[in-house]
Design a protein around this motif. Structure first.
Motif, PDB file in Angstrom:
ATOM      1  N   LEU A 283       0.832  -1.205   0.000  1.00 28.80           N
ATOM      2  CA  LEU A 283       0.000   0.000   0.000  1.00 28.80           C
ATOM      3  C   LEU A 283       0.865   1.253   0.000  1.00 28.80           C
ATOM      4  O   LEU A 283       0.558   2.239  -0.676  1.00 28.80           O
ATOM      5  CB  LEU A 283      -0.928  -0.008   1.211  1.00 28.80           C
ATOM      6  N   GLN A 284       1.965   1.211   0.731  1.00 29.76           N
ATOM      7  CA  GLN A 284       2.844   2.385   0.817  1.00 29.76           C
ATOM      8  C   GLN A 284       3.462   2.721  -0.541  1.00 29.76           C
ATOM      9  O   GLN A 284       3.460   3.887  -0.958  1.00 29.76           O
ATOM     10  CB  GLN A 284       3.949   2.143   1.848  1.00 29.76           C
ATOM     11  N   VAL A 285       3.994   1.713  -1.256  1.00 29.74           N
ATOM     12  CA  VAL A 285       4.612   2.007  -2.546  1.00 29.74           C
ATOM     13  C   VAL A 285       3.573   2.443  -3.579  1.00 29.74           C
ATOM     14  O   VAL A 285       3.909   3.123  -4.554  1.00 29.74           O
ATOM     15  CB  VAL A 285       5.413   0.802  -3.074  1.00 29.74           C
ATOM     16  N   ALA A 286       2.320   2.073  -3.346  1.00 31.02           N
ATOM     17  CA  ALA A 286       1.238   2.491  -4.244  1.00 31.02           C
ATOM     18  C   ALA A 286       0.611   3.812  -3.808  1.00 31.02           C
ATOM     19  O   ALA A 286      -0.335   4.274  -4.438  1.00 31.02           O
ATOM     20  CB  ALA A 286       0.167   1.412  -4.311  1.00 31.02           C
ATOM     21  N   ARG A 287       1.131   4.385  -2.731  1.00 32.09           N
ATOM     22  CA  ARG A 287       0.642   5.665  -2.193  1.00 32.09           C
ATOM     23  C   ARG A 287      -0.839   5.593  -1.814  1.00 32.09           C
ATOM     24  O   ARG A 287      -1.621   6.491  -2.115  1.00 32.09           O
ATOM     25  CB  ARG A 287       0.885   6.806  -3.190  1.00 32.09           C
ATOM     26  N   LYS A 288      -1.197   4.513  -1.171  1.00 31.88           N
ATOM     27  CA  LYS A 288      -2.554   4.339  -0.675  1.00 31.88           C
ATOM     28  C   LYS A 288      -2.554   4.396   0.846  1.00 31.88           C
ATOM     29  O   LYS A 288      -1.674   3.836   1.497  1.00 31.88           O
ATOM     30  CB  LYS A 288      -3.137   2.993  -1.135  1.00 31.88           C
ATOM     31  N   ASN A 289      -3.558   5.067   1.393  1.00 31.04           N
ATOM     32  CA  ASN A 289      -3.700   5.203   2.834  1.00 31.04           C
ATOM     33  C   ASN A 289      -4.386   3.956   3.393  1.00 31.04           C
ATOM     34  O   ASN A 289      -5.544   3.685   3.067  1.00 31.04           O
ATOM     35  CB  ASN A 289      -4.517   6.448   3.159  1.00 31.04           C
ATOM     36  N   PRO A 290      -3.701   3.169   4.242  1.00 28.30           N
ATOM     37  CA  PRO A 290      -4.329   1.950   4.782  1.00 28.30           C
ATOM     38  C   PRO A 290      -5.630   2.232   5.526  1.00 28.30           C
ATOM     39  O   PRO A 290      -6.518   1.361   5.556  1.00 28.30           O
ATOM     40  CB  PRO A 290      -3.257   1.390   5.728  1.00 28.30           C
ATOM     41  N   GLU A 291      -5.756   3.406   6.120  1.00 32.01           N
ATOM     42  CA  GLU A 291      -6.959   3.699   6.895  1.00 32.01           C
ATOM     43  C   GLU A 291      -8.202   3.797   6.025  1.00 32.01           C
ATOM     44  O   GLU A 291      -9.319   3.680   6.525  1.00 32.01           O
ATOM     45  CB  GLU A 291      -6.766   5.006   7.674  1.00 32.01           C
ATOM     46  N   ARG A 292      -8.007   4.020   4.721  1.00 28.94           N
ATOM     47  CA  ARG A 292      -9.164   4.158   3.827  1.00 28.94           C
ATOM     48  C   ARG A 292      -9.113   3.148   2.679  1.00 28.94           C
ATOM     49  O   ARG A 292      -9.701   3.377   1.624  1.00 28.94           O
ATOM     50  CB  ARG A 292      -9.236   5.591   3.280  1.00 28.94           C
ATOM     51  N   VAL A 293      -8.427   2.046   2.889  1.00 29.03           N
ATOM     52  CA  VAL A 293      -8.297   1.053   1.829  1.00 29.03           C
ATOM     53  C   VAL A 293      -9.657   0.445   1.496  1.00 29.03           C
ATOM     54  O   VAL A 293     -10.496   0.243   2.378  1.00 29.03           O
ATOM     55  CB  VAL A 293      -7.278  -0.036   2.238  1.00 29.03           C
ATOM     56  N   SER A 294      -9.885   0.171   0.219  1.00 26.50           N
ATOM     57  CA  SER A 294     -11.147  -0.407  -0.243  1.00 26.50           C
ATOM     58  C   SER A 294     -10.872  -1.733  -0.938  1.00 26.50           C
ATOM     59  O   SER A 294      -9.724  -2.086  -1.241  1.00 26.50           O
ATOM     60  CB  SER A 294     -11.846   0.546  -1.219  1.00 26.50           C
ATOM     61  N   SER A 295     -11.941  -2.465  -1.231  1.00 30.78           N
ATOM     62  CA  SER A 295     -11.772  -3.720  -1.963  1.00 30.78           C
ATOM     63  C   SER A 295     -11.206  -3.453  -3.351  1.00 30.78           C
ATOM     64  O   SER A 295     -10.427  -4.249  -3.880  1.00 30.78           O
ATOM     65  CB  SER A 295     -13.112  -4.462  -2.059  1.00 30.78           C
ATOM     66  N   GLN A 296     -11.565  -2.295  -3.958  1.00 29.90           N
ATOM     67  CA  GLN A 296     -10.997  -1.952  -5.263  1.00 29.90           C
ATOM     68  C   GLN A 296      -9.500  -1.721  -5.178  1.00 29.90           C
ATOM     69  O   GLN A 296      -8.752  -2.049  -6.107  1.00 29.90           O
ATOM     70  CB  GLN A 296     -11.686  -0.709  -5.843  1.00 29.90           C
ATOM     71  N   ASP A 297      -9.035  -1.166  -4.062  1.00 33.16           N
ATOM     72  CA  ASP A 297      -7.596  -0.977  -3.882  1.00 33.16           C
ATOM     73  C   ASP A 297      -6.873  -2.331  -3.858  1.00 33.16           C
ATOM     74  O   ASP A 297      -5.786  -2.478  -4.414  1.00 33.16           O
ATOM     75  CB  ASP A 297      -7.307  -0.227  -2.581  1.00 33.16           C
ATOM     76  N   LEU A 298      -7.479  -3.319  -3.203  1.00 30.18           N
ATOM     77  CA  LEU A 298      -6.874  -4.644  -3.181  1.00 30.18           C
ATOM     78  C   LEU A 298      -6.816  -5.236  -4.583  1.00 30.18           C
ATOM     79  O   LEU A 298      -5.810  -5.841  -4.981  1.00 30.18           O
ATOM     80  CB  LEU A 298      -7.662  -5.576  -2.259  1.00 30.18           C
ATOM     81  N   GLY A 299      -7.890  -5.056  -5.354  1.00 32.91           N
ATOM     82  CA  GLY A 299      -7.957  -5.666  -6.676  1.00 32.91           C
ATOM     83  C   GLY A 299      -7.139  -4.959  -7.737  1.00 32.91           C
ATOM     84  O   GLY A 299      -6.545  -5.620  -8.606  1.00 32.91           O
ATOM     85  N   PHE A 300      -7.076  -3.630  -7.677  1.00 33.07           N
ATOM     86  CA  PHE A 300      -6.456  -2.877  -8.767  1.00 33.07           C
ATOM     87  C   PHE A 300      -5.131  -2.228  -8.396  1.00 33.07           C
ATOM     88  O   PHE A 300      -4.447  -1.682  -9.266  1.00 33.07           O
ATOM     89  CB  PHE A 300      -7.425  -1.802  -9.271  1.00 33.07           C
ATOM     90  N   THR A 301      -4.762  -2.270  -7.120  1.00 29.99           N
ATOM     91  CA  THR A 301      -3.520  -1.623  -6.698  1.00 29.99           C
ATOM     92  C   THR A 301      -2.561  -2.616  -6.065  1.00 29.99           C
ATOM     93  O   THR A 301      -1.421  -2.765  -6.508  1.00 29.99           O
ATOM     94  CB  THR A 301      -3.819  -0.492  -5.695  1.00 29.99           C
ATOM     95  N   VAL A 302      -3.006  -3.317  -5.031  1.00 28.85           N
ATOM     96  CA  VAL A 302      -2.131  -4.249  -4.325  1.00 28.85           C
ATOM     97  C   VAL A 302      -1.966  -5.541  -5.130  1.00 28.85           C
ATOM     98  O   VAL A 302      -0.843  -6.023  -5.337  1.00 28.85           O
ATOM     99  CB  VAL A 302      -2.675  -4.559  -2.919  1.00 28.85           C
ATOM    100  N   GLY A 303      -3.073  -6.109  -5.590  1.00 25.49           N
ATOM    101  CA  GLY A 303      -3.029  -7.368  -6.324  1.00 25.49           C
ATOM    102  C   GLY A 303      -2.091  -7.355  -7.527  1.00 25.49           C
ATOM    103  O   GLY A 303      -1.270  -8.271  -7.685  1.00 25.49           O
ATOM    104  N   PRO A 304      -2.173  -6.348  -8.404  1.00 23.72           N
ATOM    105  CA  PRO A 304      -1.269  -6.331  -9.564  1.00 23.72           C
ATOM    106  C   PRO A 304       0.201  -6.261  -9.185  1.00 23.72           C
ATOM    107  O   PRO A 304       1.047  -6.850  -9.884  1.00 23.72           O
ATOM    108  CB  PRO A 304      -1.707  -5.064 -10.320  1.00 23.72           C
TER     109      PRO A 304
END
Length: 582
Positions: A283-304
């Motif tokens: 999440l950090q390297v993708a510049r995503k805030n863990p406190e507001r992570v969504s299922s879309q973040d898992l699928g389109f940001t972390v997963g890839p």
């Protein structure tokens, strides 16, 4: 250039893109009224009713609502065998798959089993050397570590030859998988797979990571009856749910209620700062805030980023990221994965350009499927290419890359209406020598054929598609949740929708409204930043991947998003599709 086997009757004329129909989902009035009476906000009540929710119990995402493991065929027997192995200090070797589901399933297996005191390690096949699953070659590689037990995760249900070879070498095989079985099951000591014959477990859509999580639940119960925790605390398997959530979303399995529980519980742990260091680092390297992570973040940001390891390098790198408990190590590996993902995107873009250049001479309206091969395409990226082409042409697509010994490997993606594995099974039955091996799901599948058989396979796959699809299935259709009321087009509603679990089979909300284009400018060379007006109310919007001027009035399909800039938040619409307002 890609090879595209021409079939009789297909014309080489300028490409006409499939027409797109925008259709609102049906919203059953009784269900909507029930949800409104139950206190759900109007926008959310509409969305849930349109997805078939008629009872608030179906929205319960508490852990207590999770289906019990008892109906999983073989789970009690596997729990007993694993408990015996732990007591006897036997060596367990996890055989993983090289995608995100396989990586997370492997991580859950290793972390969970070690928490119970097991001696456990893992190997994951390099897709470029060994291919998929527990093959005899992987068995020989595993044998070098002298394990007593091979435990497959996210694979094994089709590994008939591999299990036979493991048995011959004196290794016990336990199979955990979720893929559809073939006509013959492997001769494993035990199989847990909700899709195996005779399994009455209600959730048939568990990902591989979900299956092994359930096995661990059963193992803990078995160890509890044996008094294993009399002098120590029971391991908290719920602490693995952040990893379970990631694998479940990344594998694009249907998010039925049981899977939504697994995902929501994982998201809650990530938002509360209780994720493993690997997920936090990704999440950090993708510049995503863990406190507001969504299922879309898992699928389109972390997963890839996790998947990039298996696509271009070795998924052992991704598993190492999820297994480490050291934040510095996790960040170092996540940075490597981020770089691999950028390389993957570049390769994908080049492959897509070459494929589209070839397809420009064909009319997709004249055919029901696409099968393409290019000797320069990368094995690890053909699945993504197939997905992009499927979305563009709204046809089932199989993209092939060169393998070894005269073979080409294909990765396919399908549209609603054609079960891809069933289509390949039909081809295999009609032409027994054509496909050397295949497997997969309704929406995605993989296969191997001889390179010289590409034209024959293309014709056979096209015929299967024509037999299984109607012409109406080929018409592109975008389902929306209708027009969003002006009072619901707010930052608060965007936050509310972001907090819910959306994904395959439970799609994220998107709406369709008429807009006046008040202002537009190109940003980043290929995107449009827009200021729109809906019934006189101004709203900011983004249209990615489009830099040509829009007309003054449009009808747009969009989703609500939260735009963060300089520490402040504002509502922003993400335009998914637009057409000139008639």
């Amino acid at each position: 250039m890609p090879q595209f086997a021409t079939l009789a009757g297909i014309s080489s004329i300028p490409n006409r893109r499939p027409m797109t129909a925008i259709t609102p989902r049906d919203i059953p009035a009784p269900a909507l009224q029930y949800l409104l009476d139950s206190g759900y906000p109007p926008a959310l009540a509409r969305v849930y009713a349109a997805r078939g929710i008629a009872d608030s119990k179906e929205l319960d995402t508490a852990l207590g609502a999770l289906l019990p493991f008892d109906e999983l065929k073989g789970v009690h027997e596997m729990a007993r065998q694993l408990a015996d192995a732990i007591a006897a200090r036997k060596q367990i070797l996890v055989i993983a798959d090289y995608d995100a589901d396989g990586a997370t399933a492997c991580t859950v297996a290793v972390r969970g089993l070690r928490s119970f005191g097991a001696r456990v390690d893992f190997i994951v096949p390099n897709r470029f050397e060994y291919g998929y699953g527990l093959t005899p070659e992987i068995v020989h590689l595993a044998a070098q570590q002298s394990p007593d037990i091979l435990l497959t995760v996210d694979n094994g249900i089709a590994s008939v030859d591999g299990v036979t070879e493991a048995n011959r070498l004196g290794m016990q095989v336990l199979v955990t998988d979720h893929h559809l079985p073939g006509d013959t099951l492997p001769d494993a000591a035990c199989i847990v797979n909700p899709n195996q014959p005779g399994c009455t477990f209600p959730c048939k859509h568990l990902a591989g990571v979900g299956v092994i999580f359930y096995v661990l639940l059963a193992l803990r119960a078995e160890l509890r009856t044996r008094g294993a925790f009399a002098d120590r605390p029971e391991p908290r398997l719920a602490d693995l749910l952040d990893i379970v959530a990631l694998g479940t979303v990344a594998d694009v399995v249907k998010l039925d209620q049981n899977n939504r529980i697994l995902v929501q519980q994982g998201l809650l742990r990530i938002r509360a700062g209780r994720a493993c260091p690997g997920i936090n680092a990704l999440l950090q390297v993708a510049r995503k805030n863990p406190e507001r992570v969504s299922s879309q973040d898992l699928g389109f940001t972390v997963g890839p980023r996790l998947n990039a390891a298996g696509r271009l390098d070795d998924m052992s790198l991704g598993i190492a990221c999820l297994l480490t408990d050291d934040p510095a190590t996790a960040l170092r590996i996540a940075t490597q994965l981020d770089a691999l993902n950028r390389e993957r995107r570049s390769i994908e873009a080049d492959m897509q350009d070459s494929a589209l250049a070839t397809l420009e001479q064909y009319d997709p309206q004249d055919r029901y499927s696409l099968a393409l091969f290019d000797e320069n395409w990368h094995q690890g990226v053909i699945g993504i290419l197939a997905s992009r082409l499927k979305d563009k042409f709204h046809r089932p697509v199989i993209a092939f890359a060169r393998a070894n010994n005269g073979e080409i490997k294909g990765s396919g993606r399908s549209i609603s209406g054609l079960h891809l594995r069933d289509a390949l099974d039909l081809v295999s039955k009609r032409h027994p020598a054509l496909i050397r091996k295949f497997g997969g799901h309704a929406a995605a599948a993989g296969l191997s054929i001889a390179e010289v058989d590409l034209a024959d396979f293309t014709a056979a796959f096209e015929q299967a598609a024509r037999d299984m699809l109607d012409a109406k299935d080929l018409a592109r259709r975008i389902e929306t949740d209708g027009a969003l009321a002006q009072q619901d087009m707010t930052l608060e509603v965007a936050h509310l929708l972001d907090e819910q679990v959306w994904g395959q089979g439970f799609p994220a909300p998107q709406f369709s409204n008429d807009f006046a284009v008040m202002n537009q400018r190109v940003v980043g060379e290929k995107h449009l930043k827009l200021r729109l007006s809906a019934n006189g109310q101004p709203v900011e919007a983004m249209l990615f991947g489009h830099n040509e001027e829009l007309p003054e009035h449009i009808h747009a399909v969009y989703s609500l998003s939260v735009n963060e800039y300089n520490g402040s938040q504002s509502l922003q619409l993400l335009i998914r599709h637009w057409q000139t307002k008639e």
